[in-house]
Design a protein around this motif. Structure first.
Motif, PDB file in Angstrom:
ATOM      1  N   ARG A  48      25.967  -7.069 -33.051  1.00  0.00           N
ATOM      2  CA  ARG A  48      24.233  -6.916 -33.752  1.00  0.00           C
ATOM      3  C   ARG A  48      23.661  -5.603 -33.456  1.00  0.00           C
ATOM      4  NH1 ARG A  48      22.698 -12.049 -31.274  1.00  0.00           N
ATOM      5  NH2 ARG A  48      24.383 -12.690 -32.533  1.00  0.00           N
ATOM      6  N   SER A  49      24.019  -4.696 -32.583  1.00  0.00           N
ATOM      7  CA  SER A  49      23.137  -3.259 -31.870  1.00  0.00           C
ATOM      8  C   SER A  49      23.210  -2.296 -32.994  1.00  0.00           C
ATOM      9  CB  SER A  49      23.553  -3.348 -31.232  1.00  0.00           C
ATOM     10  OG  SER A  49      23.361  -4.269 -29.680  1.00  0.00           O
ATOM     11  N   LEU A  50      24.907  -1.931 -33.678  1.00  0.00           N
ATOM     12  CA  LEU A  50      25.117  -1.261 -34.577  1.00  0.00           C
ATOM     13  C   LEU A  50      24.239  -1.717 -35.887  1.00  0.00           C
ATOM     14  CD1 LEU A  50      28.737  -0.741 -34.255  1.00  0.00           C
ATOM     15  CD2 LEU A  50      26.809   0.769 -33.475  1.00  0.00           C
ATOM     16  N   GLU A  51      24.306  -2.974 -36.043  1.00  0.00           N
ATOM     17  CA  GLU A  51      22.755  -3.271 -36.960  1.00  0.00           C
ATOM     18  C   GLU A  51      21.721  -2.819 -36.755  1.00  0.00           C
ATOM     19  OE1 GLU A  51      23.834  -7.766 -37.876  1.00  0.00           O
ATOM     20  OE2 GLU A  51      25.503  -7.006 -38.883  1.00  0.00           O
ATOM     21  N   SER A  52      20.970  -3.461 -35.408  1.00  0.00           N
ATOM     22  CA  SER A  52      20.308  -2.945 -35.308  1.00  0.00           C
ATOM     23  C   SER A  52      19.930  -1.117 -35.222  1.00  0.00           C
ATOM     24  CB  SER A  52      19.384  -3.319 -34.155  1.00  0.00           C
ATOM     25  OG  SER A  52      19.458  -4.615 -33.987  1.00  0.00           O
ATOM     26  N   ILE A  53      20.694  -0.628 -34.922  1.00  0.00           N
ATOM     27  CA  ILE A  53      20.442   1.352 -34.759  1.00  0.00           C
ATOM     28  C   ILE A  53      20.439   0.958 -35.771  1.00  0.00           C
ATOM     29  CG2 ILE A  53      22.098   3.173 -34.442  1.00  0.00           C
ATOM     30  CD1 ILE A  53      22.428   1.279 -32.389  1.00  0.00           C
ATOM     31  N   ARG A  54      21.389   0.927 -37.577  1.00  0.00           N
ATOM     32  CA  ARG A  54      21.342   1.453 -38.326  1.00  0.00           C
ATOM     33  C   ARG A  54      20.447   0.941 -38.469  1.00  0.00           C
ATOM     34  NH1 ARG A  54      26.160  -0.701 -42.963  1.00  0.00           N
ATOM     35  NH2 ARG A  54      27.008   1.492 -42.306  1.00  0.00           N
ATOM     36  N   GLY A  55      19.496  -0.233 -39.060  1.00  0.00           N
ATOM     37  CA  GLY A  55      18.300  -0.238 -39.325  1.00  0.00           C
ATOM     38  C   GLY A  55      16.704   0.743 -38.728  1.00  0.00           C
ATOM     39  N   GLY A  56      17.160   1.226 -37.736  1.00  0.00           N
ATOM     40  CA  GLY A  56      16.322   1.988 -37.300  1.00  0.00           C
ATOM     41  C   GLY A  56      16.051   3.441 -37.706  1.00  0.00           C
ATOM     42  N   PHE A  57      17.902   3.891 -37.978  1.00  0.00           N
ATOM     43  CA  PHE A  57      18.125   5.028 -39.080  1.00  0.00           C
ATOM     44  C   PHE A  57      17.420   5.238 -40.579  1.00  0.00           C
ATOM     45  CE2 PHE A  57      21.368   6.335 -36.050  1.00  0.00           C
ATOM     46  CZ  PHE A  57      20.684   6.928 -35.907  1.00  0.00           C
ATOM     47  N   ASP A  58      17.510   4.096 -41.357  1.00  0.00           N
ATOM     48  CA  ASP A  58      17.567   3.709 -42.407  1.00  0.00           C
ATOM     49  C   ASP A  58      15.617   3.660 -42.554  1.00  0.00           C
ATOM     50  OD1 ASP A  58      19.728   3.404 -43.567  1.00  0.00           O
ATOM     51  OD2 ASP A  58      20.089   0.956 -43.803  1.00  0.00           O
ATOM     52  N   ILE A  59      14.834   2.845 -41.517  1.00  0.00           N
ATOM     53  CA  ILE A  59      13.574   3.280 -41.874  1.00  0.00           C
ATOM     54  C   ILE A  59      13.448   4.513 -41.255  1.00  0.00           C
ATOM     55  CG2 ILE A  59      11.764   2.229 -40.128  1.00  0.00           C
ATOM     56  CD1 ILE A  59      13.092  -0.457 -39.870  1.00  0.00           C
ATOM     57  N   MET A  60      14.414   5.084 -40.358  1.00  0.00           N
ATOM     58  CA  MET A  60      13.287   6.772 -40.193  1.00  0.00           C
ATOM     59  C   MET A  60      13.129   7.181 -40.913  1.00  0.00           C
ATOM     60  SD  MET A  60      15.309   9.208 -37.298  1.00  0.00           S
ATOM     61  CE  MET A  60      16.289   9.284 -38.251  1.00  0.00           C
ATOM     62  N   GLN A  61      14.850   7.125 -41.516  1.00  0.00           N
ATOM     63  CA  GLN A  61      15.079   8.128 -42.662  1.00  0.00           C
ATOM     64  C   GLN A  61      13.947   7.791 -44.079  1.00  0.00           C
ATOM     65  OE1 GLN A  61      18.735   7.485 -45.179  1.00  0.00           O
ATOM     66  NE2 GLN A  61      18.297   8.846 -46.769  1.00  0.00           N
ATOM     67  N   ALA A  62      13.744   6.644 -44.836  1.00  0.00           N
ATOM     68  CA  ALA A  62      12.626   6.078 -45.306  1.00  0.00           C
ATOM     69  C   ALA A  62      11.157   6.964 -45.222  1.00  0.00           C
ATOM     70  CB  ALA A  62      12.076   4.335 -45.621  1.00  0.00           C
ATOM     71  N   ASN A  63      10.947   7.010 -43.548  1.00  0.00           N
ATOM     72  CA  ASN A  63       9.696   7.494 -43.256  1.00  0.00           C
ATOM     73  C   ASN A  63       9.668   9.017 -43.577  1.00  0.00           C
ATOM     74  OD1 ASN A  63       7.790   5.232 -42.534  1.00  0.00           O
ATOM     75  ND2 ASN A  63       9.168   5.291 -40.262  1.00  0.00           N
ATOM     76  N   LEU A  64      10.809   9.643 -43.208  1.00  0.00           N
ATOM     77  CA  LEU A  64      10.799  10.910 -43.400  1.00  0.00           C
ATOM     78  C   LEU A  64      10.819  11.836 -45.033  1.00  0.00           C
ATOM     79  CD1 LEU A  64      13.775  11.916 -40.854  1.00  0.00           C
ATOM     80  CD2 LEU A  64      11.725  12.386 -40.642  1.00  0.00           C
ATOM     81  N   MET A  65      11.430  10.475 -45.956  1.00  0.00           N
ATOM     82  CA  MET A  65      11.234  11.168 -47.175  1.00  0.00           C
ATOM     83  C   MET A  65       9.701  11.039 -48.020  1.00  0.00           C
ATOM     84  SD  MET A  65      14.106  11.812 -47.997  1.00  0.00           S
ATOM     85  CE  MET A  65      14.283  11.662 -49.649  1.00  0.00           C
ATOM     86  N   SER A  66       8.991   9.694 -47.006  1.00  0.00           N
ATOM     87  CA  SER A  66       8.175   9.896 -47.695  1.00  0.00           C
ATOM     88  C   SER A  66       6.873  10.833 -46.609  1.00  0.00           C
ATOM     89  CB  SER A  66       7.408   8.530 -46.885  1.00  0.00           C
ATOM     90  OG  SER A  66       5.765   7.900 -46.878  1.00  0.00           O
ATOM     91  N   PHE A  67       7.085  11.058 -45.583  1.00  0.00           N
ATOM     92  CA  PHE A  67       6.788  11.919 -45.139  1.00  0.00           C
ATOM     93  C   PHE A  67       6.602  13.588 -45.895  1.00  0.00           C
ATOM     94  CE2 PHE A  67       6.318  15.618 -41.884  1.00  0.00           C
ATOM     95  CZ  PHE A  67       5.381  15.395 -41.476  1.00  0.00           C
ATOM     96  N   ARG A  68       7.933  13.870 -46.029  1.00  0.00           N
ATOM     97  CA  ARG A  68       8.287  15.051 -46.921  1.00  0.00           C
ATOM     98  C   ARG A  68       7.642  15.160 -48.188  1.00  0.00           C
ATOM     99  NH1 ARG A  68      12.279  16.138 -50.838  1.00  0.00           N
ATOM    100  NH2 ARG A  68      12.622  18.222 -50.993  1.00  0.00           N
ATOM    101  N   THR A  69       7.542  13.664 -48.671  1.00  0.00           N
ATOM    102  CA  THR A  69       6.570  13.435 -50.346  1.00  0.00           C
ATOM    103  C   THR A  69       5.504  13.711 -50.267  1.00  0.00           C
ATOM    104  OG1 THR A  69       8.464  11.848 -50.990  1.00  0.00           O
ATOM    105  CG2 THR A  69       6.234  11.857 -52.646  1.00  0.00           C
ATOM    106  N   HIS A  70       4.951  13.465 -49.271  1.00  0.00           N
ATOM    107  CA  HIS A  70       3.551  13.984 -48.967  1.00  0.00           C
ATOM    108  C   HIS A  70       3.205  15.073 -48.467  1.00  0.00           C
ATOM    109  CE1 HIS A  70      -0.985  12.618 -47.532  1.00  0.00           C
ATOM    110  NE2 HIS A  70      -0.528  13.043 -46.604  1.00  0.00           N
ATOM    111  N   LEU A  71       4.089  15.565 -47.546  1.00  0.00           N
ATOM    112  CA  LEU A  71       3.830  17.514 -47.546  1.00  0.00           C
ATOM    113  C   LEU A  71       3.954  18.147 -49.391  1.00  0.00           C
ATOM    114  CD1 LEU A  71       6.145  17.538 -44.784  1.00  0.00           C
ATOM    115  CD2 LEU A  71       3.483  17.923 -44.419  1.00  0.00           C
ATOM    116  N   MET A  72       4.832  17.428 -49.599  1.00  0.00           N
ATOM    117  CA  MET A  72       4.970  18.396 -51.149  1.00  0.00           C
ATOM    118  C   MET A  72       3.841  18.151 -52.033  1.00  0.00           C
ATOM    119  SD  MET A  72       8.263  19.666 -50.830  1.00  0.00           S
ATOM    120  CE  MET A  72       9.261  20.421 -51.971  1.00  0.00           C
TER     121      MET A  72
END
Length: 76
Positions: A48-72
């Motif tokens: 359960r902890s590893l699934e939460s960590i993976r979910g956090g990384f997925d959300i962080m990656q999605a946010n970074l991609m959105s931020f990058r798109t916004h900067l572009m």
């Protein structure tokens, strides 16, 4: 049965020998069921902890991609 599964059933495999050792140690205990339940609980909570960590990384990656798109779009 594929090769990977048959490899784990190999009597000379260190995983098989380790599992046999653990089962022998646990079988000598009087309260075997409580030990197995504690191990089960530990494994489930770790999963359960590893699934939460993976979910956090997925959300962080999605946010970074959105931020990058916004900067572009600002640079254009």
């Amino acid at each position: 049965m594929d090769q990977e599964q048959s490899r784990f059933l190999d009597p000379q495999s260190p995983y098989t020998l380790f599992l046999i050792l653990i089962l022998l140690i646990l079988s000598s205990e009087k309260d075997l069921e409580s030990h197995l339940e504690q191990a089960r609980t530990f494994i489930l909570e770790t999963k359960r902890s590893l699934e939460s960590i993976r979910g956090g990384f997925d959300i962080m990656q999605a946010n970074l991609m959105s931020f990058r798109t916004h900067l572009m779009s600002i640079d254009k």
